[in-house]
Design a protein around this motif. Structure first.
Motif, PDB file in Angstrom:
ATOM      1  N   HIS A 371       0.851  -1.186   0.000  1.00  0.00           N
ATOM      2  CA  HIS A 371       0.000   0.000   0.000  1.00  0.00           C
ATOM      3  C   HIS A 371       0.885   1.234   0.000  1.00  0.00           C
ATOM      4  CE1 HIS A 371      -3.095   2.929   0.965  1.00  0.00           C
ATOM      5  NE2 HIS A 371      -4.010   1.990   0.755  1.00  0.00           N
ATOM      6  N   HIS A 372       0.513   2.225  -0.800  1.00  0.00           N
ATOM      7  CA  HIS A 372       1.395   3.378  -0.938  1.00  0.00           C
ATOM      8  C   HIS A 372       1.556   4.171   0.356  1.00  0.00           C
ATOM      9  CE1 HIS A 372      -2.669   4.584  -2.147  1.00  0.00           C
ATOM     10  NE2 HIS A 372      -2.383   5.846  -1.916  1.00  0.00           N
ATOM     11  N   TYR A 373       0.520   4.191   1.207  1.00  0.00           N
ATOM     12  CA  TYR A 373       0.653   4.918   2.461  1.00  0.00           C
ATOM     13  C   TYR A 373       1.680   4.278   3.401  1.00  0.00           C
ATOM     14  CZ  TYR A 373      -3.443   7.780   1.353  1.00  0.00           C
ATOM     15  OH  TYR A 373      -4.313   8.664   0.774  1.00  0.00           O
ATOM     16  N   ASP A 374       1.885   2.962   3.260  1.00  0.00           N
ATOM     17  CA  ASP A 374       2.828   2.275   4.150  1.00  0.00           C
ATOM     18  C   ASP A 374       4.278   2.667   3.892  1.00  0.00           C
ATOM     19  OD1 ASP A 374       0.722   0.973   5.343  1.00  0.00           O
ATOM     20  OD2 ASP A 374       0.889  -0.819   4.093  1.00  0.00           O
ATOM     21  N   THR A 375       4.547   3.330   2.769  1.00  0.00           N
ATOM     22  CA  THR A 375       5.920   3.769   2.485  1.00  0.00           C
ATOM     23  C   THR A 375       6.294   5.029   3.267  1.00  0.00           C
ATOM     24  OG1 THR A 375       5.257   5.203   0.628  1.00  0.00           O
ATOM     25  CG2 THR A 375       5.746   2.883   0.114  1.00  0.00           C
ATOM     26  N   LEU A 376       5.306   5.706   3.845  1.00  0.00           N
ATOM     27  CA  LEU A 376       5.517   7.052   4.374  1.00  0.00           C
ATOM     28  C   LEU A 376       6.170   7.094   5.749  1.00  0.00           C
ATOM     29  CD1 LEU A 376       2.042   8.522   3.375  1.00  0.00           C
ATOM     30  CD2 LEU A 376       4.204   8.875   2.179  1.00  0.00           C
ATOM     31  N   GLN A 377       5.956   6.058   6.564  1.00  0.00           N
ATOM     32  CA  GLN A 377       6.403   6.096   7.951  1.00  0.00           C
ATOM     33  C   GLN A 377       7.901   6.367   8.040  1.00  0.00           C
ATOM     34  OE1 GLN A 377       4.426   5.747  10.842  1.00  0.00           O
ATOM     35  NE2 GLN A 377       6.311   6.446  11.812  1.00  0.00           N
ATOM     36  N   GLY A 378       8.256   7.488   8.643  1.00  0.00           N
ATOM     37  CA  GLY A 378       9.658   7.806   8.859  1.00  0.00           C
ATOM     38  C   GLY A 378      10.406   8.295   7.642  1.00  0.00           C
ATOM     39  N   ALA A 379       9.722   8.481   6.510  1.00  0.00           N
ATOM     40  CA  ALA A 379      10.407   8.932   5.293  1.00  0.00           C
ATOM     41  C   ALA A 379      10.698  10.423   5.373  1.00  0.00           C
ATOM     42  CB  ALA A 379       9.561   8.629   4.060  1.00  0.00           C
TER      43      ALA A 379
END
Length: 437
Positions: A371-379
């Protein structure tokens, strides 16, 4: 009509399936036994909306068959379409080895009234050479035709079923009559069937793709200029697009074109021009601008972080060269990934359908997320490379909460700069005024 399609790649599979859908008996031939077995089982090797269902439907109806055998198919076929790959060689010219191998396999099996049709993209003169080779191998004149494809990945079924036009190159009108009959179910809305000389049909394919590539490189170069002078390419694009002589098609700024056609066809036509002692200045520029444009996103990222990307983490949305396909050939995302990895960055990536193809190249160098939102954590920032529809209406509050820094680098200008600024983002797109990006 009994039809054989040689090659079950993108063009061959779509062509064979669409002809079967209109009631013809079609057999697709491929030398890859594993691929043929998967197709027989209904497994599609490419992602193309609507294709899997159509293949299964026509396979079940026995209108669409798959085999590795020429012997059981070619003798009964009226029309034989060659749809094998013509990859780019190191000098930019097209590699036609597969075309000649197919001709050698076909020759002993051809019926007297069969027509051999090249669907592959081939340089001018290839059909004449094929006719000469088949005559040499069979001892008689064999009818040959050129039928270039104009399919867009992600919309290939519609493009084939509702074509803007069908182009054929023939050496005598009777061949055109047969092909017109074959294509008649797809031309009911009065779109033209254009019959021309072999060389003109071959050239039409290259010129069409090179014209579209030219529009892309042009608008990208103008986008880069807009940034320098303080203009907004989105406003400029609207200002010119309403001119009917120009239009809006292919005037969306971005990070360059990729895929299996435009890069290869531009290089091939450059090679053709040079082989005829002509320097193709415009095409050279189109290719150079596109190569440079693929580096633009990295340059923006690197500039923003003042050249210090070591240990930074970036979320990347979109890996395919365009939406609605899993094709990553010449994809701008790969150029960006290579540059970021070389700079010491860590990457968290997502694409709706192309991730497995990217994983085959990079393995565990990247972190992959369903899921694209899962890439965001801590980026440290979000970078958008491919304009998939599911990215267009994002939850910006969620993105703002998950990112370590409120930064979006948008290679496709999906969002309104003013709104992004109001939401608290540093928003950096392509060709946007420095006052807004």
């Amino acid at each position: 009509m009994k039809i054989a399609v040689i090659g079950t790649g993108y063009v061959g599979l779509v062509t064979g399936t669409c002809f079967a859908e209109s009631g013809n008996q079609v057999t697709c031939i491929d030398i890859d036994e594993h691929k043929v077995q998967k197709l027989k089982a209904g497994e599609i090797p490419i992602f193309e909306p609507g294709l899997e269902e159509m293949v299964k439907r026509n396979t079940k109806a026995r209108r669409l068959l798959f085999t590795t055998s020429y012997d059981e198919t070619i003798p009964d076929a009226k029309c034989i379409f060659i749809a094998v790959g013509t990859p780019q060689k190191e000098d930019g010219s097209a590699n036609l080895d597969s075309i000649w191998k197919v001709a050698e396999s076909l020759a002993p099996l051809l019926a007297e009234d069969s027509i051999v049709i090249i669907k592959s993209t081939v340089p001018v003169g290839t059909n004449r050479k094929l006719a000469e080779l088949l005559q040499k191998l069979t001892g008689r004149i064999v009818d040959v035709a050129s039928n270039p494809e104009f399919l867009k990945e992600g919309a290939a079924i519609d493009d084939f079923s509702k074509p803007d036009r069908v182009v054929v190159g023939v050496s005598r009108p009777e061949i055109a009559d047969t092909l017109h009959e074959l294509y008649k179910p797809f031309l009911r809305t009065e779109h033209p069937f254009l019959s021309m000389e072999l060389e003109s049909a071959e050239m039409t394919k290259y010129v069409a793709n090179c014209m579209l590539a030219t529009k892309i490189s042009f608008i990208n170069e103008m986008a880069n200029l807009c940034e320098r002078v303080g203009a907004d390419i989105n406003q400029v694009r609207r200002g010119i697009g309403h001119d009917q002589r120009i239009g809006f098609s292919f005037l969306f700024p971005g990070v360059g074109y990729g895929g299996s056609c435009f890069p290869k066809d531009v290089s091939a036509l450059i090679s053709v021009a040079k082989s005829h002692q002509m320097e193709p200045s415009i095409l050279n520029a189109v290719d150079q601008v596109n190569t440079a444009q693929k580096r633009v996103l990295f340059e923006k990222v690197n500039h923003y972080f003042k050249g210090d990307l070591q240990g930074k983490t970036f979320a990347i949305w979109g890996l395919a060269f365009k939406p609605k396909t899993d094709d990553i050939r010449e994809a701008p995302a790969l150029v960006l990934i290579d540059q970021l990895l070389q700079a010491g960055a860590q990457l968290k990536v997502h694409d709706p359908v192309a991730m497995n193809n990217v994983k085959d190249i990079y393995g565990d160098q990247l972190a992959y997320f369903d899921h694209h939102y899962d890439t965001l954590q801590g980026a440290d920032a979000l970078v958008i490379v491919t304009e998939w529809n599911e990215f267009r209406h994002a939850d910006f509050d969620y993105i703002l909460h998950k990112l370590s820094n409120p930064i979006i680098f948008d290679g496709r200008n999906l969002y309104e700069p003013d709104k992004m600024k109001q939401k608290g983002f540093d928003y950096i797109g392509i060709g946007l005024s420095s006052l807004k990006s």
